[in-house]
Design an enzyme around this catalytic site. Structure first.
Site, mmCIF file in Angstrom:
data_model
loop_
_atom_site.group_PDB
_atom_site.id
_atom_site.type_symbol
_atom_site.label_atom_id
_atom_site.label_comp_id
_atom_site.label_asym_id
_atom_site.label_seq_id
_atom_site.Cartn_x
_atom_site.Cartn_y
_atom_site.Cartn_z
ATOM 1 C CB SER A 128 10.950 -7.465 -11.949
ATOM 2 O OG SER A 128 10.404 -6.179 -11.775
ATOM 3 C CE1 TYR A 156 14.465 -7.258 -7.597
ATOM 4 C CE2 TYR A 156 13.382 -5.379 -8.604
ATOM 5 C CZ TYR A 156 13.363 -6.700 -8.219
ATOM 6 O OH TYR A 156 12.248 -7.463 -8.456
ATOM 7 C CE LYS A 160 14.176 -10.428 -9.549
ATOM 8 N NZ LYS A 160 13.986 -11.803 -9.115
HETATM 9 C C1 UD1 Z 1 8.516 -1.196 -7.400
HETATM 10 C C2 UD1 Z 1 9.845 -1.428 -8.022
HETATM 11 C C3 UD1 Z 1 9.768 -2.604 -8.949
HETATM 12 C C4 UD1 Z 1 9.186 -3.819 -8.279
HETATM 13 C C5 UD1 Z 1 7.828 -3.444 -7.726
HETATM 14 C C6 UD1 Z 1 7.139 -4.567 -7.012
HETATM 15 C C7 UD1 Z 1 10.766 0.822 -8.121
HETATM 16 C C8 UD1 Z 1 11.225 1.913 -9.014
HETATM 17 N N1 UD1 Z 1 10.289 -0.265 -8.711
HETATM 18 O O1 UD1 Z 1 7.631 -0.762 -8.411
HETATM 19 O O2 UD1 Z 1 11.042 -2.900 -9.432
HETATM 20 O O3 UD1 Z 1 9.077 -4.862 -9.193
HETATM 21 O O4 UD1 Z 1 7.989 -2.363 -6.817
HETATM 22 O O5 UD1 Z 1 7.804 -4.907 -5.843
HETATM 23 O O6 UD1 Z 1 10.818 0.943 -6.909
HETATM 24 N N2 UD1 Z 1 3.855 5.147 -3.949
HETATM 25 C C9 UD1 Z 1 3.453 6.200 -3.151
HETATM 26 N N3 UD1 Z 1 3.718 6.113 -1.816
HETATM 27 C C10 UD1 Z 1 4.341 5.052 -1.246
HETATM 28 C C11 UD1 Z 1 4.741 3.978 -2.079
HETATM 29 C C12 UD1 Z 1 4.497 4.086 -3.433
HETATM 30 O O7 UD1 Z 1 2.886 7.180 -3.619
HETATM 31 O O8 UD1 Z 1 4.550 5.046 -0.025
HETATM 32 C C13 UD1 Z 1 3.545 5.219 -5.386
HETATM 33 C C14 UD1 Z 1 4.791 5.205 -6.257
HETATM 34 O O9 UD1 Z 1 5.179 6.503 -6.572
HETATM 35 C C15 UD1 Z 1 4.283 4.456 -7.481
HETATM 36 C C16 UD1 Z 1 3.201 3.560 -6.961
HETATM 37 O O10 UD1 Z 1 2.849 4.043 -5.687
HETATM 38 O O11 UD1 Z 1 3.705 5.359 -8.376
HETATM 39 C C17 UD1 Z 1 3.657 2.126 -6.834
HETATM 40 O O12 UD1 Z 1 4.859 2.085 -6.090
HETATM 41 P P1 UD1 Z 1 5.498 0.732 -5.603
HETATM 42 O O13 UD1 Z 1 4.478 -0.080 -4.914
HETATM 43 O O14 UD1 Z 1 6.732 1.073 -4.844
HETATM 44 O O15 UD1 Z 1 5.834 -0.005 -6.944
HETATM 45 P P2 UD1 Z 1 6.722 0.450 -8.181
HETATM 46 O O16 UD1 Z 1 7.510 1.619 -7.843
HETATM 47 O O17 UD1 Z 1 5.838 0.530 -9.359
#
Ligand code: UD1
Length: 685
Positions: A128, A156, A160
């Protein structure tokens, strides 16, 4: 040992694993899936089989269990491994770090040990972008190249990275032997364009897209946007979202690369991303466009651990793996929405229960019950695409066994099964097609009945694909690739059951198409034995049946057809009360004069009605085919049931039609046609 070359896919039932299996099969690879199903569902494997029209062996194995994994490696000739299995929730990993280290690291160690013991040295590892941690801690590190120093910030991510390092150490120890491709995924999203497989998170989704999807189907109230005060175009964080189908293709590219370089050995990492960053609000807009309306959201505070920008520099993959993304966020959102609409609760379906049917430790056969707890419950299994049970207001109305092994016994008289490729008798087991004479194994005196050795009742069908198509209406579809038999040509068979709970109706639709060869012969039916007596009655005695026909097929002394139709005797034109021994029926009655290969356009015509006054149950069998065999089960003899435990009504083509010029067109399937027919069992209580 199976002689094909397999790719073992750990975690193949999961989100990225299942999409990768679909791509592998599409690219001609044979796969075997191992998965402990801790965060996935076997349903995805059943659907993959229907999607790919291909048998995909599955084994429920936890990688930390050496012996279980070793057994799978002994069963197949494994060429390479794609390793997805692992726990993957960032937040959860901070709560239960030991479980993450144990599962992810020990699981990988055991996998590598078993690979070593079996001389398998090629592995693609699902890593990842999380291993980079916050890449913005370095200047000019966005987009992120593989050279970016690692520094994961949660357990996590550290599992990895630890696995990546284990792979490097192992490769260093024996450089020419080991071949490892480390794939660092950015943000995988979307679903397969078929809508059949997709992401099915347990509990409350952590990731953006699955959360939005649940808001869109009203499983959650609104989306919480974690902060809009970042230094980006619209104040929300930037990620490199990648369509899961593109990601899956990256694994094929990596596997090919390993193959090309397997002589020199290698251990190398590649980013799998698009190189294009999207903000949370851009993805939100894209998803709303796919849904066709704005979904509710609220901006809240930042989420701990989130960073401004994680965008990949995907140049290395483009250059070396010859891989780059082809699909964009809009397409991913459209595909995610298709999956979500068709599967609002993921793989779980209300009113459907599915369990493994095989008690002998094999996991490829299931017992699917539709209408669980309703007044019309129907159960199916893969062997023979068999109807295992029908319960009308709690009363069983067909015969069935409890275990798969019972269906496989020699004394199983085709109970509830699909009969094919050619139901009923063929005189002397012989027929002529395209100028060639074909001889089938004989299993019924001088004749062949129900296809003998290659009979479908013991064949394992693929799937099923279960769908809830309307309120109280479900479809259960099985497939069979019927190749390399005594019959000419290879065919693909679809058996589609439609369970209509409010109407207490089971509609069966058969379809057959030729995959290889010029032509073949086909006649499909279902061999359910009905018993309408009050609770588990041992005999059909007392049931009153009415045959809706005026003609029947004239039989030879060996129950084949003379080719003539004759009037049915007066006593069979009236209602017949079945006695303890009489009448003994095994006749083929005429429903209509029809010689089309596909009868599905015909009306469903009533063939037989049956009533049991004691239980109050009534059955009406209708169908689209020209004839129907009525059999009073006088030859049933097995450990569970005796003679006349049930009666059959088997719609189909005329007996031995292939050997009678005037009926023959109804059973000859050529390249540009489909075989088709429908049968309906309707119950009243
Ligand atoms: C997360 C994991 C990463 C993993 C990836 C794919 C973290 C820090 N990283 O990445 O290790 O490989 O998922 O499974 O958790 N967001 C919202 N509202 C929500 C959910 C997310 O605003 O309810 C925003 C988050 O702030 C972020 C973006 O959406 O900016 C993407 O979030 P998310 O889908 O959780 O992925 P990552 O955090 O990038």
């Amino acid at each position: 040992m199976n002689t094909k070359n397999y790719v073992l896919v750990t975690g193949g039932a999961g989100y990225i694993g299942s999409h990768t299996v679909a791509e592998l099969v599409a690219n001609g690879y044979e796969c075997v899936i191992v998965d402990n199903l801790s965060n996935s569902s076997y349903e995805s494997v059943a659907r993959l089989q229907v999607l790919t029209q291909h048998q995909i062996p599955f084994h429920k194995v936890d990688l930390v269990n050496y012996n279980d994994l070793d057994r799978v490696f002994s069963m197949y000739d494994i060429d390479s491994v794609i390793h997805f299995a692992g726990l993957k929730a960032v937040g959860e990993s901070t709560q239960i770090p030991l479980k993450y280290y144990h599962n992810n690291i020990l699981g990988t160690l055991v996998l590598l040990e078993v690979m070593q013991a079996h001389g398998v040295h090629k592995l693609v590892f699902s890593s990842s972008a999380t291993v980079y941690g916050d890449a913005t801690r370095f200047p000019n590190m966005i987009p992120i190249p593989e050279e970016c120093p690692t520094g994961p910030i949660n357990p996590y991510g550290r599992t990895k990275l630890a696995i990546e390092e284990i792979l490097k150490d192992l490769h260093d120890s024996d450089k020419k032997t080991w071949n490892f491709a480390i794939l660092r995924y950015f943000n995988p999203i979307g679903a397969h364009p078929s809508g059949l497989i997709g992401e099915d998170p347990l509990g409350i989704p952590n990731n953006l897209l699955p959360y939005m999807a649940q808001v869109a189907v009203k499983r959650r109230e609104k989306l919480f946007v974690f902060g809009d005060d970042y230094d980006s175009r619209d104040g929300t964080p930037i990620r490199d979202y990648i369509h899961v189908v593109d990601l899956a293709k990256g694994h094929i590219a990596a596997l090919k690369y390993l193959d090309e370089h397997s002589q020199e050995g290698l251990c190398r990492e590649w980013n799998l991303g698009s190189g294009h960053g999207s903000t949370v609000m851009e993805v939100y807009d894209s998803f709303c466009k796919a849904v066709g309306k704005k979904i509710p959201f609220e901006v809240v505070g930042r989420r701990a651990g989130d960073v401004l920008n994680l965008t990949a520099k995907p140049d290395r993959a483009a250059l070396e793996l010859k891989w780059k993304t082809q699909l964009d966020v809009d397409i991913a959102c459209r595909d995610l929405w298709r999956w979500t609409v068709g599967n609002p609760f993921g793989y779980e379906m209300r009113g459907v229960r599915s369990t493994f049917f095989n008690n002998d430790g094999e996991y490829d056969s299931r017992l699917i019950t539709v209408g669980k707890g309703s007044a019309f419950e129907v159960s199916f299994t893969n062997v023979g695409a068999t109807i295992v049970d029908i319960e009308v207001c709690g009363q069983p109305v067909v015969l069935g066994f409890e275990k798969e092994s019972e269906y496989l016994r020699d004394d199983n008289p085709y109970i509830g099964a699909t009969i094919g490729r050619y139901a009923n008798r063929i005189k002397n087991g012989e027929f002529k097609l395209d100028g060639e004479v074909f001889q089938l194994t004989k299993n019924d005196g001088s004749n062949t009945n129900h296809s003998a050795v290659q009979s479908y009742h013991k064949r394992k069908f693929l799937g099923p694909l279960v769908r809830n198509v309307d309120k109280g209406i479900y479809t259960v579809q099985f497939l069979l690739d019927d190749s390399h038999t005594e019959f000419p040509g290879d065919v693909l068979i679809k058996v589609n059951y439609e369970v209509n709970i409010p109407k207490k109706e089971l509609l069966i639709e058969y379809e057959g198409i030729l995959l290889n060869g010029n032509s073949t012969i086909m006649n499909l039916t279902n061999h359910s034995y009905f018993n309408l007596g009050a609770f588990h009655s041992e005999s059909i005695e007392g049931t009153e049946i009415q045959i809706h026909a005026s003609k029947q097929v004239e039989l030879t002394s060996s129950s084949c057809a003379t080719g003539k139709l004759i009037d049915i005797p007066q006593r069979f034109r009236e209602k017949i009360t079945l006695g303890p021994e009489d009448p003994k029926l095994d006749y083929c009655f005429v429903s209509r004069n029809e010689i089309a290969i596909d009868t599905r356009k015909n009306d469903l015509k009533t063939m037989l009605t049956a009533v049991n006054s004691e239980s109050g149950l009534k059955l009406v069998v209708t169908g689209t085919d020209p004839s129907f065999q009525v059999y009073t089960g006088d030859f049933i003899h097995n450990q569970k049931y005796g003679p006349r435990a049930g009666f059959c009504c088997e719609p189909g083509r005329f007996i031995d039609a292939v050997n009678h010029t005037h009926w023959r067109n109804a059973v000859i399937l050529t390249k540009d046609q489909s075989y088709g027919s429908k049968i309906c069992y309707k119950f009243e209580f």
